[in-house]
Design an enzyme around this catalytic site. Structure first.
Site, PDB file in Angstrom:
ATOM      1  N   HIS A  52       0.714  -1.264  -0.123  1.00 13.76           N
ATOM      2  CA  HIS A  52       0.027   0.024   0.079  1.00 13.76           C
ATOM      3  C   HIS A  52       0.695   1.201  -0.055  1.00 13.76           C
ATOM      4  CE1 HIS A  52       0.446  -0.120   4.463  1.00 13.76           C
ATOM      5  NE2 HIS A  52       0.426   1.069   4.345  1.00 13.76           N
ATOM      6  N   ASP A  72       0.191  -7.519   1.443  1.00 18.25           N
ATOM      7  CA  ASP A  72       0.809  -6.192   1.535  1.00 18.25           C
ATOM      8  C   ASP A  72       2.203  -6.091   1.421  1.00 18.25           C
ATOM      9  OD1 ASP A  72       0.360  -3.558   1.658  1.00 18.25           O
ATOM     10  OD2 ASP A  72       0.267  -3.481   3.899  1.00 18.25           O
ATOM     11  N   SER A  90       4.652   2.606   7.631  1.00 16.23           N
ATOM     12  CA  SER A  90       4.460   1.377   6.946  1.00 16.23           C
ATOM     13  C   SER A  90       5.514   0.895   6.223  1.00 16.23           C
ATOM     14  CB  SER A  90       3.207   1.727   6.276  1.00 16.23           C
ATOM     15  OG  SER A  90       1.911   1.656   6.941  1.00 16.23           O
TER      16      SER A  90
END
Length: 469
Positions: free
Chosen positions: A108, A138, A211
């Site tokens: 993402h 992911d 992230s």
């Protein structure tokens, strides 16, 4: 007497001091870990041209207007201009996994990016290309044109223990190489949107920009990839989730060699076994993954797995609940033969299944329509009808089952049965039509949990129904 009391008091303070020193001596020192590993952690910035009138934030992140970071986010993520093309920027983290420039991050973070720039600790900024990216896990693998780079050391998430100290390095809100620490809160967490990742849950402070960054153990080994947070505000609230490094590196290897990821597949839908369902199946306690649907022409069907089976073991690994099964199957090699233990009709059976390859699209959208011939059964409070040929084709139900037209207050409503559901089975009885349904309902015992299999919006699940004494 007075001297004796003073001596006792002094001894008490001395012992308290020793105890306090012991507690502080057990607190970890992260300085060496950070010094050794910071150089292998990178900042990732992406840009994308979009037609938008609103700020474009990362998936799942919402920042309420008027918060202290509102202006900050608008400056970093861009603001639309009346529908005109604008450049949207986003931030993330990553870490170097090989000296020749392979960088691991989240899918993402780089999704739909037109340009990806990796900034190293020595301030070099290098344009990266995407080697491969996998939405389900992911995980994304990038490549930068550089050599002799510092790399992280890989550890094992399997060896992590709940309560163990862990540390994250990343770029929250764009602040490079920020360090946060906490403990492992839980292992093997399953999130609704990520069935194939057994997440590590921690209380490490993770915020937008973290992230894709690494999660370290105290030995300085990477045990996870920071991926998600649970938040009602967009900021850290004590629940952070990391992808186990074993899962991430398995994905990386496949992205390197074949550019895509293949996952194991059984072709079943499963659900948890509740206390009431365990009673209805004659089980001593709730355990395992209850099979609520077996897809046609699937590996599960070929192996003889049936609706109502409770899978309690997969390839020697205990299946405690339904969320624990998909990651086990997903990590199994396509084409290999796996051993599955199931509980069927109160006895344990062992089955052999050849693992298939997970299809790109697993979902099936179903609908329901009104049909004539409804009949009310006062005992359950249900009004049901036979399915028409068109409904069966639309819902992909070749035979059997009745359609719920209406639900009145009663045992069926209390169990969760609703209008539009298709009742496929009651206990061990596969429901053929309305007449058969009526016969089965009349014979149901009172005061005992009854397992009812229903299909709703493409998914099947068991509900526990009990008729009052």
């Amino acid at each position: 007497m007075l001297n004796t009391r003073w001596m006792a008091l002094a001894l008490c303070f001395f012992l308290m001091g020793l105890s306090s020193q012991g507690v502080f001596a057990q607190l970890p020192d992260f300085t060496g870990l950070v010094e050794r590993n910071s150089a292998a952690v990178v900042n990732i910035s992406t840009s994308q041209k979009v037609n938008a009138t609103e700020p474009q934030l990362p998936d799942g992140i919402e920042i309420p207007e008027g918060t202290p970071f509102d202006d900050f986010f608008r400056r970093f993520f861009g603001e639309g201009g009346g529908g005109q093309p604008s450049e949207v920027k986003s931030l993330g983290s990553g870490f170097i996994v090989s000296e020749d420039g392979y960088v691991l991050t989240n899918h993402h973070v780089v999704k739909d990016a037109d340009e990806i720039v990796v900034r190293l600790q020595d301030r070099r900024e290098l344009v990266a290309k995407v080697v491969g990216s996998d939405k389900r896990s992911d995980i994304a693998l990038l490549k930068i044109d550089a050599n002799h780079l510092p790399v992280v050391k890989m550890g094992s998430a399997d060896k992590l223990k709940v309560g163990e100290w862990v540390l994250a390095i990343g770029s929250p809100f764009g602040f490079d190489h920020s360090v946060t620490a906490g403990i492992v809160s839980a292992k093997g967490r399953s999130l609704p949107s990520d069935n194939y990742v057994p997440f590590i849950q921690t209380d490490v402070a993770i915020n937008p920009g973290n992230s894709g960054g690494p999660l370290f153990n105290l030995d300085g080994e990477v045990v996870g990839v920071n991926s998600q947070i649970y938040s009602r505000t967009g900021g850290f609230m004590g629940l952070s989730f990391a992808i186990p490094i074993e899962v991430a590196m398995q994905v990386v290897e496949q992205l390197k060699t074949q550019g895509r990821v293949s996952r194991g597949w059984l072709g079943v839908q499963v659900q948890d076994v509740t206390r009431e369902l365990a009673e209805s199946f004659g089980m001593k306690k709730p355990q395992g993954a209850l099979v609520s649907r077996v897809l046609e022409k699937s590996p599960a069907e070929a192996a003889g797995i049936q609706v109502g089976d409770v899978i309690i073991e997969f390839n020697g690994q205990e299946v405690n609940d339904s969320p624990s099964l998909p990651p086990m199957v997903g990590m199994a090699k396509v084409g290999e033969t796996a051993t599955i233990k199931v509980i069927r009709h109160g006895s344990t059976r062992e089955l052999k299944v050849k693992i298939g390859s997970l299809p790109e699209d697993e979902g099936t959208m179903l609908g329901s329509e009104e049909a004539p011939g409804a009949r009310t059964f006062d005992r359950l409070g249900l009004s049901v009808s036979n399915l028409t040929a068109e409904q069966r084709e639309q819902m992909e139900i070749p035979r059997h089952g009745v359609l719920v037209q209406a639900v009145n207050p009663g045992p069926a409503y209390d169990a969760g049965i609703r209008r539009g559901d298709v009742i496929l089975r009651i206990q061990d009885q596969v429901i053929k039509d309305v007449n058969h349904f009526n016969e089965v309902v009349k014979s149901l015992p009172k005061g005992k949990s009854i397992a009812v299999l229903v299909q709703r919006r493409g998914g099947s699940s068991f509900l526990a129904l009990k008729l009052k004494d």
